[in-house]
Design a protein around this motif. Sequence first.
Motif, PDB file in Angstrom:
ATOM      1  N   SER A  89      24.308  19.787  27.350  1.00  0.00           N
ATOM      2  CA  SER A  89      24.708  20.700  28.375  1.00  0.00           C
ATOM      3  C   SER A  89      24.329  20.418  29.831  1.00  0.00           C
ATOM      4  N   VAL A  90      25.095  20.601  30.750  1.00  0.00           N
ATOM      5  CA  VAL A  90      24.814  20.246  32.107  1.00  0.00           C
ATOM      6  C   VAL A  90      24.933  21.499  32.999  1.00  0.00           C
ATOM      7  N   GLY A  91      24.106  21.876  33.625  1.00  0.00           N
ATOM      8  CA  GLY A  91      24.000  22.827  34.824  1.00  0.00           C
ATOM      9  C   GLY A  91      23.331  22.538  36.089  1.00  0.00           C
ATOM     10  N   GLU A  92      22.319  23.812  36.328  1.00  0.00           N
ATOM     11  CA  GLU A  92      21.311  23.626  37.272  1.00  0.00           C
ATOM     12  C   GLU A  92      20.318  22.344  36.691  1.00  0.00           C
ATOM     13  N   THR A  93      19.982  22.522  35.444  1.00  0.00           N
ATOM     14  CA  THR A  93      19.346  21.527  34.703  1.00  0.00           C
ATOM     15  C   THR A  93      20.129  21.135  33.377  1.00  0.00           C
ATOM     16  N   SER A  94      19.898  20.148  33.109  1.00  0.00           N
ATOM     17  CA  SER A  94      20.502  19.417  31.897  1.00  0.00           C
ATOM     18  C   SER A  94      19.493  19.480  30.562  1.00  0.00           C
ATOM     19  N   THR A  95      20.262  19.870  29.489  1.00  0.00           N
ATOM     20  CA  THR A  95      19.546  19.940  28.224  1.00  0.00           C
ATOM     21  C   THR A  95      20.437  19.263  27.283  1.00  0.00           C
ATOM     22  N   THR A  96      19.262  18.114  26.503  1.00  0.00           N
ATOM     23  CA  THR A  96      19.957  17.534  25.450  1.00  0.00           C
ATOM     24  C   THR A  96      19.145  17.743  24.442  1.00  0.00           C
ATOM     25  N   THR A  97      19.702  18.261  23.288  1.00  0.00           N
ATOM     26  CA  THR A  97      19.322  18.557  21.871  1.00  0.00           C
ATOM     27  C   THR A  97      19.629  17.380  20.836  1.00  0.00           C
ATOM     28  N   ARG A  98      18.489  16.950  20.156  1.00  0.00           N
ATOM     29  CA  ARG A  98      18.586  16.142  19.158  1.00  0.00           C
ATOM     30  C   ARG A  98      18.053  16.319  17.670  1.00  0.00           C
ATOM     31  N   LEU A  99      19.083  16.341  16.829  1.00  0.00           N
ATOM     32  CA  LEU A  99      18.618  16.869  15.614  1.00  0.00           C
ATOM     33  C   LEU A  99      18.994  15.692  14.369  1.00  0.00           C
ATOM     34  N   SER A 100      17.979  15.726  13.523  1.00  0.00           N
ATOM     35  CA  SER A 100      18.114  14.626  12.380  1.00  0.00           C
ATOM     36  C   SER A 100      18.376  15.467  11.176  1.00  0.00           C
ATOM     37  N   TYR A 101      19.042  14.742  10.410  1.00  0.00           N
ATOM     38  CA  TYR A 101      19.540  15.470   9.183  1.00  0.00           C
ATOM     39  C   TYR A 101      19.344  14.400   7.895  1.00  0.00           C
ATOM     40  N   LEU A 102      19.051  14.895   6.898  1.00  0.00           N
ATOM     41  CA  LEU A 102      19.504  14.212   5.511  1.00  0.00           C
ATOM     42  C   LEU A 102      20.755  14.842   4.911  1.00  0.00           C
ATOM     43  N   GLU A 103      21.926  14.060   4.840  1.00  0.00           N
ATOM     44  CA  GLU A 103      23.122  14.626   4.688  1.00  0.00           C
ATOM     45  C   GLU A 103      23.936  14.016   3.409  1.00  0.00           C
ATOM     46  N   MET A 104      24.448  14.869   2.577  1.00  0.00           N
ATOM     47  CA  MET A 104      25.328  14.458   1.330  1.00  0.00           C
ATOM     48  C   MET A 104      26.640  14.916   1.322  1.00  0.00           C
ATOM     49  N   PRO A 105      27.472  13.898   1.454  1.00  0.00           N
ATOM     50  CA  PRO A 105      28.918  14.028   1.496  1.00  0.00           C
ATOM     51  C   PRO A 105      29.324  14.149   0.141  1.00  0.00           C
ATOM     52  N   LEU A 106      30.487  15.007  -0.094  1.00  0.00           N
ATOM     53  CA  LEU A 106      31.357  15.363  -1.228  1.00  0.00           C
ATOM     54  C   LEU A 106      32.603  15.112  -1.309  1.00  0.00           C
ATOM     55  N   ASP A 107      33.113  13.772  -1.284  1.00  0.00           N
ATOM     56  CA  ASP A 107      34.277  13.810  -0.787  1.00  0.00           C
ATOM     57  C   ASP A 107      35.418  13.176  -2.251  1.00  0.00           C
ATOM     58  N   LEU A 108      36.593  13.694  -1.932  1.00  0.00           N
ATOM     59  CA  LEU A 108      37.693  13.185  -2.706  1.00  0.00           C
ATOM     60  C   LEU A 108      38.406  12.060  -2.142  1.00  0.00           C
ATOM     61  N   VAL A 109      38.366  10.843  -2.708  1.00  0.00           N
ATOM     62  CA  VAL A 109      39.003   9.679  -1.947  1.00  0.00           C
ATOM     63  C   VAL A 109      40.239   9.282  -2.747  1.00  0.00           C
ATOM     64  N   TYR A 110      41.206   8.829  -1.734  1.00  0.00           N
ATOM     65  CA  TYR A 110      42.481   8.180  -2.292  1.00  0.00           C
ATOM     66  C   TYR A 110      42.677   6.853  -1.666  1.00  0.00           C
ATOM     67  N   LYS A 111      42.837   5.998  -2.739  1.00  0.00           N
ATOM     68  CA  LYS A 111      42.810   4.594  -2.510  1.00  0.00           C
ATOM     69  C   LYS A 111      44.152   3.914  -2.629  1.00  0.00           C
ATOM     70  N   LYS A 112      44.779   3.267  -1.742  1.00  0.00           N
ATOM     71  CA  LYS A 112      45.837   2.784  -2.121  1.00  0.00           C
ATOM     72  C   LYS A 112      45.850   1.299  -1.425  1.00  0.00           C
ATOM     73  N   PRO A 113      46.272   0.408  -2.343  1.00  0.00           N
ATOM     74  CA  PRO A 113      46.150  -0.923  -2.160  1.00  0.00           C
ATOM     75  C   PRO A 113      47.204  -1.331  -0.865  1.00  0.00           C
ATOM     76  N   TRP A 114      46.607  -2.395  -0.050  1.00  0.00           N
ATOM     77  CA  TRP A 114      47.501  -2.750   0.764  1.00  0.00           C
ATOM     78  C   TRP A 114      47.055  -4.230   1.475  1.00  0.00           C
ATOM     79  N   GLY A 115      47.800  -5.203   1.359  1.00  0.00           N
ATOM     80  CA  GLY A 115      47.209  -6.613   1.733  1.00  0.00           C
ATOM     81  C   GLY A 115      46.118  -6.937   0.555  1.00  0.00           C
ATOM     82  N   ASN A 116      45.201  -7.434   1.160  1.00  0.00           N
ATOM     83  CA  ASN A 116      44.193  -8.094   0.235  1.00  0.00           C
ATOM     84  C   ASN A 116      42.930  -7.010  -0.278  1.00  0.00           C
ATOM     85  N   GLY A 117      43.252  -5.675   0.278  1.00  0.00           N
ATOM     86  CA  GLY A 117      42.143  -4.687  -0.006  1.00  0.00           C
ATOM     87  C   GLY A 117      42.953  -3.519  -0.023  1.00  0.00           C
ATOM     88  N   TYR A 118      42.516  -2.325   0.142  1.00  0.00           N
ATOM     89  CA  TYR A 118      43.208  -1.150   0.183  1.00  0.00           C
ATOM     90  C   TYR A 118      42.594  -0.056   1.043  1.00  0.00           C
TER      91      TYR A 118
END
Length: 224
Positions: A89-118
């Motif tokens: 954020s930028v104003g009279e002073t600027s503030t930079t916030t940095r956060l570090s996470y251990l993250e776990m995605p839980l995704d449903l993935v659709y894969k469609k063949p295309w060319g030599n891959g998908y």
Amino acid sequence: MREKLYILTLALVFTGSLAMAQCVESERVSIAVRSGANLQKFDERGSDGRIQKNYLLPGVHFGMNVNIPVSSDFHFQTGFLIVTKGSKSVGETSTTTRLSYLEMPLDLVYKKPWGNGYIMLGFGPYVARGFGGHVTTGSGAVEFSRDIKFTDPAKDDGLSWTPYFERMDVGANMFVGYMMSSGLFFQVNTQQGLVKINPTYNQYPGDRSSIKNMGFGVSLGYKF
């Protein structure tokens, strides 16, 4: 409460993953490594509920995926990533916030063949646990940095100089990508946090402030 939910989610995911893995040919279950860059900012509202202006902040991510087929076209994908997020954020002073996470995605993935891959299209929730970070504030050549402390709601009076955040984050994740026959893949993803990560203070009952993570990134990876 959120940490208990995080641990329970981990247990359920890996129990389910083992069960699904037994239902498919073992050689089709794959592991991949990936890394890349993020652009992140806070989706923020002030104490009066008004939207606050923030700027994108660069970050990185790296980790591994476990891919489990559930049908010929659909797969379940989870894993662990180290992710840096934050905002500026930028104003009279600027503030930079940095956060570090251990993250776990839980995704449903659709894969469609295309060319030599998908082509890959994935979506689902993610859960993350913060383990570090700092806030830098300053104007011009004068800056000072403070380490972030993770806390549960209403445990701090909000009067100290220490920046407080809640440790747990939960959100929605979506990505599109392409994997070559060699196992090399590229993907673009976007995320939106669904829970606020700023603590709630008892002495401010009318406070409507809310900070959520949001952003997007690009990844390069390899499937073994």
